[in-house]
Design an enzyme around this catalytic site. Structure first.
Site, PDB file in Angstrom:
ATOM      1  CD  GLU A 121      -0.517   0.212   3.485  1.00  0.00           C
ATOM      2  OE1 GLU A 121      -1.489   0.170   4.049  1.00  0.00           O
ATOM      3  OE2 GLU A 121       0.037   0.568   4.798  1.00  0.00           O
ATOM      4  CB  CYS A 180       2.170   7.207   3.914  1.00  0.00           C
ATOM      5  SG  CYS A 180       2.389   6.347   5.394  1.00  0.00           S
ATOM      6  CB  CYS A 216       5.667  -6.137   9.082  1.00  0.00           C
ATOM      7  SG  CYS A 216       6.696  -5.088   9.557  1.00  0.00           S
ATOM      8  CB  CYS A 221       2.831  -4.366  16.418  1.00  0.00           C
ATOM      9  SG  CYS A 221       4.907  -3.343  15.884  1.00  0.00           S
ATOM     10  CB  CYS A 264       1.112  -3.138  13.214  1.00  0.00           C
ATOM     11  SG  CYS A 264       1.161  -3.175  11.886  1.00  0.00           S
ATOM     12  CB  CYS A 318      -0.340   0.996   9.359  1.00  0.00           C
ATOM     13  SG  CYS A 318       1.294  -0.645   9.274  1.00  0.00           S
TER      14      CYS A 318
HETATM   15  N1  SAH Z   1       7.495  -0.654  11.379  1.00  0.00           N
HETATM   16  C1  SAH Z   1       7.421   1.416  11.212  1.00  0.00           C
HETATM   17  C2  SAH Z   1       6.105   1.899  10.709  1.00  0.00           C
HETATM   18  C3  SAH Z   1       4.883   1.447  11.164  1.00  0.00           C
HETATM   19  S1  SAH Z   1       3.267   2.423  10.603  1.00  0.00           S
HETATM   20  C4  SAH Z   1       7.412   2.306  13.521  1.00  0.00           C
HETATM   21  O1  SAH Z   1       7.126   1.271  13.358  1.00  0.00           O
HETATM   22  O2  SAH Z   1       6.824   3.037  13.162  1.00  0.00           O
HETATM   23  C5  SAH Z   1       3.216   4.012  11.436  1.00  0.00           C
HETATM   24  C6  SAH Z   1       3.347   3.796  12.973  1.00  0.00           C
HETATM   25  O3  SAH Z   1       1.406   3.086  13.214  1.00  0.00           O
HETATM   26  C7  SAH Z   1       3.340   2.768  13.733  1.00  0.00           C
HETATM   27  O4  SAH Z   1       4.305   4.184  15.323  1.00  0.00           O
HETATM   28  C8  SAH Z   1       2.503   1.876  14.371  1.00  0.00           C
HETATM   29  O5  SAH Z   1       2.704   0.935  15.541  1.00  0.00           O
HETATM   30  C9  SAH Z   1       1.282   2.461  13.789  1.00  0.00           C
HETATM   31  N2  SAH Z   1       0.107   1.756  14.182  1.00  0.00           N
HETATM   32  C10 SAH Z   1       0.367   0.073  12.920  1.00  0.00           C
HETATM   33  N3  SAH Z   1      -0.976  -0.309  13.371  1.00  0.00           N
HETATM   34  C11 SAH Z   1      -1.427   0.298  14.190  1.00  0.00           C
HETATM   35  C12 SAH Z   1      -3.131   0.257  14.236  1.00  0.00           C
HETATM   36  N4  SAH Z   1      -4.233  -0.146  14.393  1.00  0.00           N
HETATM   37  N5  SAH Z   1      -3.199   1.579  15.103  1.00  0.00           N
HETATM   38  C13 SAH Z   1      -3.346   2.333  15.121  1.00  0.00           C
HETATM   39  N6  SAH Z   1      -1.031   3.050  15.254  1.00  0.00           N
HETATM   40  C14 SAH Z   1      -1.046   1.468  14.157  1.00  0.00           C
END
Ligand code: SAH
Length: 347
Positions: A93, A106, A113, A117, A120, A334
Site C-alpha cells: 500500500e 506514506c 512485516c 506488533c 498492526c 497501517c
Molecule cells: N514499522 C514502522 C512503521 C509502522 S506504521 C514502525 O513501527 O514505526 C507507523 C505507525 O503506526 C507505527 O507507530 C505503528 O506502530 C502504528 N500503527 C500500526 N498499526 C496501528 C493501528 N492499528 N492503530 C494505530 N497505530 C498503528
C-alpha cells in the site's frame, strides 16, 4: 533477478550508466536517464528526446514499472490509498495525504512485516519479503498519477513493513530520493518511522543524511512494550540509539505512541512517558489512538482516556500531537487495505 523484473527505476547513477551501455549507449547517458526518470518523473521513453531512437528502443525492452495499482480508495478528506500489486502478486500500500499546501506520501518498505506488533494489520500476516529499492521508488510514480503536476512536500516511511529491517534497500531508495542528480528531495522532509532497531538506528545516524527519525514507543517499560511488540529490542537500548541519532544528525526525534484501550492509556503511564522523553529537549510525541484491527483482540482507547493522556503530557511540558484518524473510512491504518485485498483474493 530475471530481466523481466528489472526496471531502470531503482538504479543509481552508475547502474543507469551501465544500463545505457548495455543498450548500446554511453556511460554519461546514465545521467540523462536519471534526469528524465527521477528529476522529471518521465516514464515515457519517447519523450526522452536527447536519447537516440535506437537507445530508446533497446531500453524499452525492460518494463518501466514492475508493479501496478489494483485499488484506489479515497477518504474524501484529502487522503487516497493505493493497493499496489508487485510482479509476484504480493500487494502493498501507499497513501497520499493532502492537507493545506502539504502533500505527503506514506510509503511501504516490505510486503508484510516481521515485527508482529499486536495492534498492526501488517504484522498479522508476517513478513512476505523485502521490497527492492526500485519497488519502493515505484510507489512514488504511482502516487504521482494522483497529484501531477503537483509534487510531494513530505515523505513518511510509515506504510507497511519495518523500514530498518530492510535497511540496504531503504537506504538506496532514500539516497536516490535525496540525490541532486535524481529526485533532489530534501532529507529534512523525509521521516523514517521505526519500531526501534538500535543497531540500524546508529548506522543510519552515521550516513550523513538529515532524515527525521520517528520511534514507535507504545510502552513505557519493557514489560508493557513487549506485550504489544513481541520483538521489542529493549526500551533503554532504543532510547540510547535515538539519543545517538540526535547527537549525530541534530535532527529532532519524534516518538509515536499508539494508545491501546486499557493497555497503555492510563494516567500513570502518561506521567512515565513524560519522564522518559524529558531527555530529548525538543522531542515531539505523536499519540495515535489505535485504529481497530479485526482479530487483534485489542481495543481503541476511549475519547476521555485520549484527552486525559494528552493533557498530562502537555502539563509536563511535552510537545504532544494527537494524530487524527485520517482516512479511517478508507482503512488508512497501517496495512489494513492490503489485508482486505489479500483476503478477497484468497476467498
Ligand atoms: N514499522 C514502522 C512503521 C509502522 S506504521 C514502525 O513501527 O514505526 C507507523 C505507525 O503506526 C507505527 O507507530 C505503528 O506502530 C502504528 N500503527 C500500526 N498499526 C496501528 C493501528 N492499528 N492503530 C494505530 N497505530 C498503528
Amino acid at each position: 533477478m530475471p530481466q523481466s523484473h528489472t526496471s531502470l527505476i531503482g538504479m543509481d547513477l552508475s547502474e543507469l550508466g551501465e544500463a545505457a551501455v548495455a543498450a548500446g549507449g554511453k556511460p554519461f547517458q546514465g545521467k540523462q536517464l536519471a534526469q528524465w526518470l527521477y528529476a522529471k518523473r518521465e516514464l515515457n521513453l519517447d519523450a526522452m528526446t536527447n536519447l537516440s531512437k535506437e537507445l530508446r528502443a533497446k531500453l524499452a525492452e525492460r518494463p518501466m514499472l514492475t508493479s501496478r495499482v489494483i485499488a484506489s480508495e479515497e477518504s474524501g478528506e484529502g487522503t487516497t490509498k493505493l493497493g499496489i500489486r508487485l510482479h509476484d502478486g504480493l500487494v502493498i500500500e501507499a497513501v497520499l495525504m493532502r492537507e493545506d499546501d502539504r502533500i505527503t506520501a506514506c510509503i511501504s518498505t516490505q510486503a508484510g512485516c516481521a515485527m508482529g506488533c499486536r495492534f498492526c494489520a501488517s504484522g498479522q500476516l508476517g513478513l512476505k519479503r523485502n521490497l527492492t529499492a526500485g519497488e519502493i521508488l515505484e510507489e512514488f510514480f504511482h502516487l504521482n498519477e494522483l497529484m501531477k503536476p503537483d509534487w510531494l512536500t513530505n515523505v513518511v516511511v510509515m506504510g507497511m513493513g519495518e523500514p530498518l529491517h530492510n535497511y540496504d534497500n531503504l537506504l538506496k531508495a532514500l539516497t536516490i530520493l535525496n540525490a541532486d542528480w535524481a529526485f533532489n528531495f530534501g532529507a529534512r522532509r523525509v521521516t523514517v518511522s521505526t519500531v526501534g532497531l538500535p543497531k540500524r538506528i546508529r548506522e543510519l545516524a552515521e550516513q550523513g543524511f538529515q532524515f527525521n527519525l520517528a520511534i514507535s514507543l507504545h510502552g513505557v517499560d519493557d514489560a508493557s512494550r513487549s506485550a504489544l511488540i513481541p520483538t521489542n529490542a529493549g526500551l533503554q537500548n532504543i532510547l540510547d540509539a535515538a539519543k545517538y541519532y540526535f547527537q549525530q544528525t541534530r535532527r529532532e526525534v519524534t516518538f509515536e505512541y499508539t494508545l491501546v484501550g486499557g493497555k497503555n492509556d492510563d494516567p500513570a503511564t502518561a506521567e512515565k512517558l513524560a519522564e522518559l522523553v524529558k531527555d530529548f529537549p525538543k522531542a515531539n510525541v505523536n499519540l495515535i489512538p489505535m485504529n481497530p484491527v479485526d482479530g487483534s483482540g485489542l481495543e481503541t482507547p476511549s475519547t476521555e482516556a485520549v484527552s486525559l493522556f494528552t493533557e498530562l503530557l502537555q502539563n509536563a511540558g511535552v510537545n504532544v500531537h494527537v494524530r487524527r484518524r485520517r482516512g479511517r473510512r478508507v482503512q488508512a491504518a497501517c496495512g489494513q487495505l492490503r489485508l482486505k485485498l489479500e483476503e478477497a483474493a484468497a476467498g
